[in-house]
Design an enzyme around this catalytic site. Structure first.
Site, PDB file in Angstrom:
ATOM      1  N   GLU A  67      -1.114  -9.287  -1.201  1.00 19.17           N
ATOM      2  CA  GLU A  67      -2.398  -9.348  -0.751  1.00 19.17           C
ATOM      3  C   GLU A  67      -2.720  -9.689  -2.241  1.00 19.17           C
ATOM      4  O   GLU A  67      -4.064 -10.577  -2.866  1.00 19.17           O
ATOM      5  CB  GLU A  67      -2.907  -9.240  -0.090  1.00 19.17           C
ATOM      6  CG  GLU A  67      -2.271  -8.882   1.598  1.00 19.17           C
ATOM      7  CD  GLU A  67      -3.067  -7.938   2.570  1.00 19.17           C
ATOM      8  OE1 GLU A  67      -3.598  -8.940   3.768  1.00 19.17           O
ATOM      9  OE2 GLU A  67      -1.988  -6.812   2.347  1.00 19.17           O
ATOM     10  N   GLY A 102       0.377  -5.054   0.699  1.00 23.84           N
ATOM     11  CA  GLY A 102      -0.788  -5.025  -0.265  1.00 23.84           C
ATOM     12  C   GLY A 102      -0.548  -5.563  -1.312  1.00 23.84           C
ATOM     13  O   GLY A 102      -1.418  -5.903  -2.184  1.00 23.84           O
ATOM     14  N   ALA A 132       0.999  -0.878   0.340  1.00 24.72           N
ATOM     15  CA  ALA A 132      -0.345   0.272   0.015  1.00 24.72           C
ATOM     16  C   ALA A 132       0.743   0.974   0.066  1.00 24.72           C
ATOM     17  O   ALA A 132       1.927   0.831   0.365  1.00 24.72           O
ATOM     18  CB  ALA A 132      -0.713  -0.450   1.027  1.00 24.72           C
TER      19      ALA A 132
HETATM   20  N1  T1G Z   1       4.666   2.899   0.288  1.00 22.21           N
HETATM   21  C1  T1G Z   1       5.177   4.773  -0.133  1.00 22.21           C
HETATM   22  N2  T1G Z   1       6.502   4.905  -0.257  1.00 22.21           N
HETATM   23  C2  T1G Z   1       7.596   3.350  -0.739  1.00 22.21           C
HETATM   24  C3  T1G Z   1       7.016   2.089  -0.098  1.00 22.21           C
HETATM   25  C4  T1G Z   1       5.022   2.666  -0.092  1.00 22.21           C
HETATM   26  N3  T1G Z   1       4.837   1.023   0.164  1.00 22.21           N
HETATM   27  N4  T1G Z   1       8.038   1.540  -0.262  1.00 22.21           N
HETATM   28  C5  T1G Z   1       8.833   2.240  -0.555  1.00 22.21           C
HETATM   29  N5  T1G Z   1       9.058   3.991  -0.895  1.00 22.21           N
HETATM   30  C6  T1G Z   1       9.572   4.251  -1.091  1.00 22.21           C
HETATM   31  C7  T1G Z   1      10.481   4.713  -0.468  1.00 22.21           C
HETATM   32  O1  T1G Z   1      10.018   6.294   0.824  1.00 22.21           O
HETATM   33  C8  T1G Z   1      12.212   5.578  -1.050  1.00 22.21           C
HETATM   34  O2  T1G Z   1      11.141   6.977  -1.689  1.00 22.21           O
HETATM   35  C9  T1G Z   1      11.614   5.123  -2.726  1.00 22.21           C
HETATM   36  O3  T1G Z   1      10.701   4.356  -2.439  1.00 22.21           O
HETATM   37  C10 T1G Z   1      12.621   4.021  -2.139  1.00 22.21           C
HETATM   38  O4  T1G Z   1      12.470   2.957  -1.768  1.00 22.21           O
HETATM   39  C11 T1G Z   1      -2.855  -3.570   3.412  1.00 22.21           C
HETATM   40  C12 T1G Z   1      -0.959  -1.739   5.095  1.00 22.21           C
HETATM   41  C13 T1G Z   1      10.086  -2.167  -2.050  1.00 22.21           C
HETATM   42  C14 T1G Z   1      12.084  -3.334  -0.424  1.00 22.21           C
HETATM   43  O5  T1G Z   1       6.531  -2.779   4.296  1.00 22.21           O
HETATM   44  O6  T1G Z   1       9.633  -2.233   2.041  1.00 22.21           O
HETATM   45  O7  T1G Z   1       0.792  -2.910   2.279  1.00 22.21           O
HETATM   46  O8  T1G Z   1      13.176   8.178  -0.718  1.00 22.21           O
HETATM   47  O9  T1G Z   1      14.450   3.282  -0.953  1.00 22.21           O
HETATM   48  O10 T1G Z   1      16.413  -0.063  -0.993  1.00 22.21           O
HETATM   49  O11 T1G Z   1      -1.850  -5.006   3.663  1.00 22.21           O
HETATM   50  O12 T1G Z   1      11.417   0.136   0.109  1.00 22.21           O
HETATM   51  O13 T1G Z   1      12.980   7.928  -2.896  1.00 22.21           O
HETATM   52  O14 T1G Z   1      11.786   8.971  -2.452  1.00 22.21           O
HETATM   53  O15 T1G Z   1      13.199   1.844   0.345  1.00 22.21           O
HETATM   54  O16 T1G Z   1      15.504  -0.659  -3.104  1.00 22.21           O
HETATM   55  C15 T1G Z   1       3.829  -2.632   2.906  1.00 22.21           C
HETATM   56  C16 T1G Z   1       8.003  -1.283   2.476  1.00 22.21           C
HETATM   57  C17 T1G Z   1       3.263  -2.062   2.785  1.00 22.21           C
HETATM   58  C18 T1G Z   1       8.089  -2.269   1.874  1.00 22.21           C
HETATM   59  C19 T1G Z   1      12.776  -1.440  -2.201  1.00 22.21           C
HETATM   60  N6  T1G Z   1       4.457  -2.738   1.882  1.00 22.21           N
HETATM   61  N7  T1G Z   1       9.150  -0.840   1.520  1.00 22.21           N
HETATM   62  O17 T1G Z   1      13.945  -1.292  -1.339  1.00 22.21           O
HETATM   63  O18 T1G Z   1      14.253   1.373  -1.871  1.00 22.21           O
HETATM   64  S1  T1G Z   1       1.703  -1.879   4.514  1.00 22.21           S
HETATM   65  C20 T1G Z   1       6.093  -2.434   2.481  1.00 22.21           C
HETATM   66  C21 T1G Z   1      10.326  -1.606   1.232  1.00 22.21           C
HETATM   67  C22 T1G Z   1       0.893  -2.463   3.822  1.00 22.21           C
HETATM   68  C23 T1G Z   1      -1.970  -3.922   3.561  1.00 22.21           C
HETATM   69  C24 T1G Z   1      -0.561  -2.769   4.401  1.00 22.21           C
HETATM   70  C25 T1G Z   1      11.282  -1.045   0.312  1.00 22.21           C
HETATM   71  C26 T1G Z   1      11.283  -2.550  -0.852  1.00 22.21           C
HETATM   72  P1  T1G Z   1      12.409   8.054  -1.865  1.00 22.21           P
HETATM   73  P2  T1G Z   1      13.915   1.989  -1.125  1.00 22.21           P
HETATM   74  P3  T1G Z   1      14.825  -0.146  -2.111  1.00 22.21           P
END
Ligand code: T1G
Ligand code: NAD
Length: 687
Positions: free
Chosen positions: A104, A101, A62
Site C-alpha cells: 500500500e 501495508g 503493518a
Molecule cells: N509484523 C510483525 N512481525 C512480522 C511481520 C509483520 N508484518 N512479518 C513477519 N514478521 C516476523 C515474524 O513473526 C518472524 O519473527 C520474522 O518476522 C520473520 O518472519 C494496513 C493491516 C514477510 C513473507 O501479512 O508473510 O499490512 O519468529 O519467519 O518465512 O493493510 O513473514 O523471527 O520472531 O515469516 O522469510 C500484512 C506477513 C500485514 C506479511 C517473510 N503483511 N509476513 O517470511 O520469515 S497486515 C503480512 C509474512 C497489513 C495493512 C494491513 C512473512 C514474510 P520471529 P518469517 P519468512
C-alpha cells in the site's frame, strides 16, 4: 531521523531508507520516521524522492505485533495520503516481498520499480483483515476490479512480471536496486515527470456482475469468513465512490474485521506457526547436519509423496521398495502426480522432468549407504519397522539421520532397534504428503539435539510447517483424533446419521466431516491398527463397531468405492447409502441403544471438546510444547478452520469455564473413561 528510517540527498534526489529487521514492518517508529523523512523532502531542494529498504525485503506489512493495541499516530492511511500528496514524484523501489501495508505504501507512491525476483501482495485476508491503508481503493484503479479482487481475496503474492503486466508496478530494474531507482528518478525529473496520485485515477471498465459472482464463490471457498466478503464490498465502493469516500468504507470494514474473533484467531495462528518452529531449550546455534541426499523406504501412498517434497526442493532422492513391481508402481504414481501438476499449471513440463530426474529407484538397501537422511514409510507394523531400522543401522553411513513416518508407533522402541538411537527421529508427514503442509517432528527420548534441529530446519526447506511432538501413541494429531472419531461414531450409533454429523462439522468450519475423512483415509487403516491392539486397549466397542462391520463387508471407504458413503467412480463424489443406516440401526439395537434426535450443537461440542480435552492432557504430559503447536497441527494437518484458530485457541475464546461445564455434563452422561476432565482444564477454568 530515527533508528529505523534515514533520509539523505543524493544530488537532487531525496532517498528515504527503511531499515527495521527482520521484514521492515511498519511499526510506529517506522511510520514516524517515514513521515519525518517525507516532510523533510517536501522542504528541501530535492526534485524527486525514492523510498527503498535495507535487508531482505521491502516493507512486508503493518507490524502485526501492534494489532489489538491502542493505535499511535501517525496512522498508516494518513501517512500514505501525505506521501501521495507530495509535490515531488515519489518512487518506490521494491525487492523481496512488498506485502500488505508495505505494498500500500508503494501504491501511494507515484512510480514503482522492482527487481526481477520481487513479489507484491495484499495478504491481509490471511489475517482475517483487509488492506486498511488504501489498498482496496488504489489497487483497482491500477489493475482493475478482477485482478484486485483475486489479489486481495486469495492473499497470495504475485511476481514482479505479473505486477508489471497488471500495471501495479511500472518498471523492472536490473543490478543494484538503490542505484537503479535513483537513476530512474533522475530520468523522471529530467523528463519533467510529475506526481501521479493513483487515487485520482478512475477504475478501468468492469462488469458489475463480477461482485455477486465473487460473493457467491467466496461463500463456498471461504465459507463463514467475514474478511473476503468485506473486501468485495470495498472494491465495489471503489467503483462507485470518489477515493475519499471509498476510504471511509474501507476504514469501517477494516475496523470491523480487526475486532472480529476470526482475525484474532488468524493472527494467533500467524505467530503460533512461527513459534512452533522453535524448540524450547534448544540453543539457536545447535549445529545442523548437511542434508544433500535422501533415501525413502517404501514407495506406497506416503513414500511417493514424501519423495516429491525433496525433489521439489532440488534434493536427490532414492526410493527403495521390496521388488521391481512395487517400485515401478510407486514411480508411476509420482510421474502421474507431476503430470497432473503440469496440467493444472502448478509447474512446467521442464520442471517436472527435472524433479523426476532427481528421483531414483532401487530394491537394494546398499543404494542408501551414503545418503544423509533416510525416511522409512513401510507398512504400519512395529516389528517390520524395527527390522527395517536394524538393516539401515548396518547399511547407512555414520552421521546419517534415520527417520520413521509412522503414524502411531513407539519411536523409542524403533530407535532401540539400532546402535545409534541418537540418530533416530520421527518425521510424520500427512496424506497427500506432497500437498499437506504439516510435518510432525517426533523427538524420541534419545534423539540428538542436532538431529532435531536439522529436521526442524529441513521442514522449511521442503515447505512444510514443522511441529515437535514427543513420543506417545499417535503423537499430537492422531492421538487427539481418536476421541474426536469416537464421538462421531457414538453420535451415529445414538441417533444421528453420518450425513448429519458430517454436515454439522462442515457447517461449523471443518474442511471435511469426520466420516468422510475416515472414508478418505481408508477404514481398513483404523481396523488394522485396532487389530494390532489387545481388545481391552481398543476402547469402547460402540465407538468402532460400525466401522468394523463396514470393513468386514469390504467397504473400506473411497478406495473400495464405498464406506460410510458410496463414491461415484468417475467424480469420486460421495452419495448417501441407505444400507449404511440399516447397519447402524441394527448395531444400535444390538447395543441396546434407543436412538434419539441429536442436535447439531451437541455433535459439535462433543467432537470439538473431545479434541480440546485430549489436547490439554497432551500439554500436561509435555508431548506438545505449547497450545499454539496443537493449533498449528490441527489447522495444517486435519482441516480445522484457521479462522477459529485451532482447538486450543477456540477453547480459550469460548472460555475454559464454559468448556469445563460442558465436558463435566458429558462426563456425567457418557462416563468418566471418555470424558473425565483433563486436570489442566480444571486448572485453567479456575484461573
Ligand atoms: N509484523 C510483525 N512481525 C512480522 C511481520 C509483520 N508484518 N512479518 C513477519 N514478521 C516476523 C515474524 O513473526 C518472524 O519473527 C520474522 O518476522 C520473520 O518472519 C494496513 C493491516 C514477510 C513473507 O501479512 O508473510 O499490512 O519468529 O519467519 O518465512 O493493510 O513473514 O523471527 O520472531 O515469516 O522469510 C500484512 C506477513 C500485514 C506479511 C517473510 N503483511 N509476513 O517470511 O520469515 S497486515 C503480512 C509474512 C497489513 C495493512 C494491513 C512473512 C514474510 P520471529 P518469517 P519468512
Ligand atoms: P502403503 O501400504 O501405501 O505403502 C507401504 C509400502 O511399503 C508398500 O509399497 C510396500 O511394498 C513397501 N514395503 C513394505 N515392506 C517393505 C520393506 N521391507 N522394504 C521396502 N519397502 C517395503 O502404506 P502408506 O499409507 O504409504 O503408509 C506407510 C507408513 O506411513 C505407515 O507407517 C503409515 O502409518 C504411515 N502414514 C500413513 C498415512 C496415510 O494417510 N496413508 C499418513 C501418515 C503416515
Amino acid at each position: 531521523m530515527s533508528a529505523v528510517v534515514s533520509y539523505e540527498l543524493d544530488d537532487e534526489i531525496g532517498v528515504i531508507t527503511v531499515n527495521n529487521p527482520p521484514v521492515n514492518a511498519l511499526s510506529h517508529p517506522v511510520r514516524k520516521g517515514l513521515l519525518e523523512a517525507i516532510t523533510d523532502a517536501h522542504g528541501d531542494g530535492s526534485k524527486a524522492v525514492v523510498i527503498v529498504c535495507e535487508g531482505r525485503t521491502f516493507i512486508a506489512g503493518a507490524d502485526i505485533t501492534e494489532f489489538g493495541k491502542p493505535p499511535v499516530e501517525p496512522l498508516l492511511p494518513e501517512l500514505l495520503d501525505t506521501i501521495e500528496a507530495s509535490a515531488k514524484p515519489v518512487v518506490a523501489a521494491i525487492h523481496g516481498t512488498a506485502l500488505g501495508g508495505g505494498f500500500e505504501t508503494a501504491l501511494a507512491a507515484h512510480y514503482r520499480c522492482a527487481v526481477a525476483g520481487a513479489k507484491v501482495g495484499l495478504p491481509e485476508v490471511k489475517l482475517g483483515l483487509l488492506p486498511g491503508a488504501g489498498g482496496t481503493q488504489r489497487a483497482p484503479r491500477l489493475a482493475g476490479v478482477v485482478a484486485s479482487l483475486d489479489l486481495m481475496t486469495s492473499g497470495n503474492p504475485i511476481g514482479a512480471e505479473a505486477a508489471l503486466e497488471l500495471g501495479l508496478i511500472d518498471k523492472i530494474v536490473d543490478g543494484d536496486l538503490r542505484e537503479a531507482a535513483i537513476g530512474w528518478a533522475r530520468e523522471l525529473v529530467a523528463s519533467g515527470a510529475v506526481p501521479r496520485p493513483v487515487s485520482e485515477l478512475s477504475v478501468p471498465e468492469f462488469d458489475a456482475a463480477v461482485f455477486d459472482a465473487y460473493r457467491a464463490k467466496l461463500g463456498k471457498r471461504a465459507r463463514g469468513q467475514l474478511a473476503p466478503q468485506k473486501i468485495v464490498d470495498c472494491v465495489a465502493a471503489a467503483t462507485k465512490l470518489p477515493f475519499a469516500e471509498g476510504m471511509i468504507i474501507e476504514r469501517g470494514a477494516f475496523k470491523e474485521c480487526m475486532r472480529s474473533p476470526q482475525s484474532a484467531a488468524l493472527r494467533h495462528l500467524f505467530f503460533a506457526e512461527r513459534q512452533a518452529a522453535k524448540i524450547d531449550g534448544l540453543p539457536a546455534d545447535t549445529p545442523l547436519r548437511p542434508i544433500e541426499s535422501v533415501g525413502i523406504i517404501g514407495a506406497g501412498t506416503m513414500g511417493g509423496g514424501i519423495a516429491m517434497n525433496f525433489a521439489n526442493a532440488g534434493i536427490p532422492v532414492t526410493l527403495v521398495e521390496v521388488d521391481e513391481e512395487a517400485l515401478a508402481r510407486g514411480l508411476a504414481t509420482i510421474e502421474k502426480n507431476y503430470a497432473a501438476g503440469v496440467r493444472r499449471g502448478k509447474l512446467s513440463g521442464e520442471q517436472a522432468s527435472e524433479r523426476l530426474d532427481l528421483i531414483a529407484g532401487a530394491i537394494d538397501y546398499s543404494s542408501l549407504a551414503d545418503v544423509d537422511l533416510v525416511i522409512e514409510a513401510v507398512f504400519e507394523d512395529p516389528e517390520l519397522k524395527k527390522t527395517v531400522f536394524a538393516r539401515l543401522d548396518e547399511t547407512c553411513k555414520s552421521g546419517a539421520i534415520l527417520a520413521t513416518n509412522t503414524s502411531y508407533q513407539d519411536v523409542n522402541a524403533i530407535a532401540a532397534a539400532t546402535s545409534r538411537p541418537a540418530d533416530v527421529i520421527g518425521l510424520h508427514f500427512f496424506s497427500p504428503a506432497n500437498i499437506m503442509k504439516l510435518l510432525e517432528v517426533v523427538r524420541a527420548d534419545t534423539t540428538g539435539d542436532d538431529v532435531l534441529a536439522t529436521c526442524m530446519a529441513l521442514a522449511k526447506r521442503i515447505r512444510k510447517v514443522p511441529v515437535m511432538s514427543r513420543v506417545c501413541y499417535g503423537f499430537i494429531g492422531n492421538r487427539m483424533l481418536a476421541p474426536y472419531f469416537r464421538e462421531a461414531q457414538l453420535c451415529v450409533l445414538e441417533g444421528a446419521t453420518p450425513e448429519q454429523v458430517d454436515a454439522a462439522m462442515e457447517a461449523w468450519g471443518m474442511a471435511m466431516g469426520p466420516l468422510r475423512v475416515a472414508d478418505l483415509a481408508g477404514l481398513d487403516v483404523g481396523y488394522k491398527a485396532r487389530e494390532a491392539l489387545p481388545v481391552e486397549e481398543r476402547g469402547d466397542p460402540r465407538s468402532y463397531r460400525v466401522a468394523d462391520v463396514l470393513v468386514e463387508m469390504g467397504r473400506l471407504g473411497q478406495k473400495s468405492g464405498a464406506g460410510y458413503y458410496r463414491y461415484d467412480p468417475e467424480t469420486r463424489k460421495h452419495v448417501s447409502d441407505p444400507a449404511v443406516l440399516e447397519i447402524i440401526e441394527r448395531e444400535s439395537a444390538a447395543f441396546g441403544i434407543e436412538r434419539r434426535a441429536i442436535a447439531d450443537e451437541e455433535i459439535i461440542d462433543r467432537l470439538i471438546y473431545a479434541l480440546v480435552n485430549e489436547g490439554l492432557r497432551i500439554l500436561d504430559e509435555g508431548i506438545a510444547q505449547r497450545p499454539g503447536d496443537i493449533d498449528v497441527v490441527y489447522v495444517y494437518g486435519y482441516g480445522f478452520p484457521a479462522w477459529r484458530g485451532g482447538p486450543m485457541h477456540y477453547a480459550e475464546s469460548v472460555g475454559y469455564a464454559k468448556v469445563l461445564d460442558r465436558v463435566t455434563e458429558f462426563c456425567e452422561r457418557f462416563g468418566e473413561e471418555a470424558w473425565a476432565p483433563a486436570p489442566l482444564l480444571e486448572q485453567l477454568s479456575s484461573q
